[in-house]
Scaffold this motif. Structure first.
Motif, short mmCIF file in Angstrom:
data_model
loop_
_atom_site.label_atom_id
_atom_site.label_comp_id
_atom_site.label_asym_id
_atom_site.label_seq_id
_atom_site.Cartn_x
_atom_site.Cartn_y
_atom_site.Cartn_z
N MET A 9 10.29 60.30 24.77
CA MET A 9 8.88 60.20 24.40
C MET A 9 8.08 59.72 25.60
O MET A 9 8.49 58.77 26.28
CB MET A 9 8.71 59.26 23.20
N LEU A 10 6.97 60.39 25.86
CA LEU A 10 6.16 60.10 27.04
C LEU A 10 4.70 59.88 26.67
O LEU A 10 4.11 60.64 25.90
CB LEU A 10 6.22 61.25 28.05
N LEU A 11 4.13 58.82 27.22
CA LEU A 11 2.68 58.63 27.28
C LEU A 11 2.28 58.98 28.70
O LEU A 11 2.72 58.34 29.65
CB LEU A 11 2.33 57.17 26.96
N MET A 12 1.44 60.00 28.86
CA MET A 12 1.14 60.53 30.19
C MET A 12 -0.28 60.20 30.62
O MET A 12 -1.25 60.51 29.93
CB MET A 12 1.32 62.06 30.16
N ASP A 13 -0.39 59.55 31.78
CA ASP A 13 -1.68 59.33 32.43
C ASP A 13 -1.84 60.38 33.52
O ASP A 13 -1.11 60.38 34.50
CB ASP A 13 -1.71 57.92 33.03
N PRO A 14 -2.82 61.31 33.37
CA PRO A 14 -2.95 62.40 34.35
C PRO A 14 -3.68 62.01 35.62
O PRO A 14 -3.86 62.84 36.51
CB PRO A 14 -3.76 63.44 33.57
N PHE A 31 5.67 55.13 29.65
CA PHE A 31 4.24 55.25 29.94
C PHE A 31 4.14 55.48 31.45
O PHE A 31 4.39 54.57 32.25
CB PHE A 31 3.52 53.98 29.52
N VAL A 32 3.81 56.71 31.85
CA VAL A 32 3.91 57.11 33.25
C VAL A 32 2.68 57.91 33.67
O VAL A 32 1.96 58.44 32.83
CB VAL A 32 5.18 57.94 33.52
N ASP A 33 2.47 58.00 35.00
CA ASP A 33 1.32 58.76 35.49
C ASP A 33 1.78 60.05 36.17
O ASP A 33 2.97 60.36 36.22
CB ASP A 33 0.45 57.91 36.41
N HIS A 34 0.81 60.79 36.70
CA HIS A 34 1.09 62.11 37.28
C HIS A 34 1.89 62.03 38.57
O HIS A 34 2.36 63.05 39.07
CB HIS A 34 -0.21 62.86 37.53
N LEU A 35 2.05 60.82 39.10
CA LEU A 35 2.88 60.62 40.30
C LEU A 35 4.27 60.13 39.94
O LEU A 35 5.08 59.84 40.83
CB LEU A 35 2.20 59.64 41.25
N GLY A 36 4.54 59.99 38.64
CA GLY A 36 5.84 59.52 38.20
C GLY A 36 5.96 58.02 38.16
O GLY A 36 7.05 57.49 37.91
N GLU A 37 4.85 57.31 38.42
CA GLU A 37 4.88 55.85 38.42
C GLU A 37 4.67 55.29 37.01
O GLU A 37 3.92 55.86 36.20
CB GLU A 37 3.79 55.30 39.35
N THR A 38 5.30 54.16 36.74
CA THR A 38 5.14 53.50 35.45
C THR A 38 3.75 52.87 35.36
O THR A 38 3.29 52.22 36.31
CB THR A 38 6.20 52.42 35.25
#
Length: 231
Positions: free
Chosen positions: A178-183, A221-228
């Motif tokens: 499960m992913l929460l994605m910050d673009p 919970f991660v962003d578009h760069l793969g960072e938490t």
């Protein structure tokens, strides 16, 4: 035997980030099911001719439980490697004391309640080791909020994050990721014209991050760069 080509369902794929994600998965030779609101042609429909039968466009008003159930019935028998829920709205930057009750309800239903209804309704279609993602935002991070503003939108994304955490805890033994994605801060209707990234700059990172977490299990919970992203 199941076709070896993987399948992604992108909810909210008519424009901007959702459209970009659907197009990126088509470029990666996936089968893609994209949902749009209503029956009018959208930019997603424009991809049909080049998709060589790998794109299906479905109509879905995400906030309508009856339409969601009907979509589940239409997709019965299909297996999804990725379910990604992109849809969200904003209604301007008002201090919370000035937000009308109807506006508060509309944004919370669209940005928090409805994505989790999608997840719960369509989870059975996702492969046992597949991925379930929703589009969140760093604005949903409580610890990163040191300057305020966008009260209602922030609150809706924080609520989304909490509800996904509840969902993950409810299915703690589930092998799905499960992913929460910050673009990132993207130039869309939500992000505004001053944002740092174009859709074309954000989407490849979003998809690469989704794919890098395939099979990881748990909630991230991660962003578009793969960072938490901190909660």
């Amino acid at each position: 035997m199941r076709d070896t080509r993987r399948t992604a369902l992108v909810v909210g794929a008519s424009r901007t980030l959702g459209l970009g994600i659907a197009a990126e998965y088509l470029r990666r030779d996936w089968d893609v099911i994209g949902t749009v609101r209503g029956s009018r042609p959208t930019a997603l429909h424009d991809l049909l001719d080049k998709a060589e039968g790998r794109l299906t466009v479905e109509s879905l008003e995400m906030t309508d439980p009856a339409e969601l159930s009907a979509l589940r019935d239409r997709l019965a028998g299909r297996t999804l490697d990725l379910l990604f829920v992109n849809a969200a709205i904003t209604r301007g930057d008002l201090p919370i004391g000035e937000v009308p009750t109807e506006m508060f309800t509309e944004v919370m239903v669209t940005n928090a309640l409805s994505p989790l209804r999608v997840v719960e309704t369509l989870r059975p279609l996702v492969a046992p080791t597949g991925t379930i993602g929703v589009m969140s935002s760093s604005q949903g991070s409580v610890s990163l909020n040191t300057w305020g503003g966008q009260d209602l939108y922030r609150a809706s994304k924080s609520a989304l994050n909490q509800l996904m955490r509840c969902e993950a805890a409810r299915h703690a033994e589930d092998g799905r990721t499960m992913l929460l994605m910050d673009p990132g801060w993207v130039r869309t209707e939500l992000g505004g014209p001053e944002a740092e990234l174009s859709v074309e700059e954000s989407v490849p990172g979003v998809v690469a991050t989704i794919e890098s977490h395939r099979g990881a299990g748990g909630l991230h919970f991660v962003d578009h760069l793969g960072e938490t992203v901190p909660w």
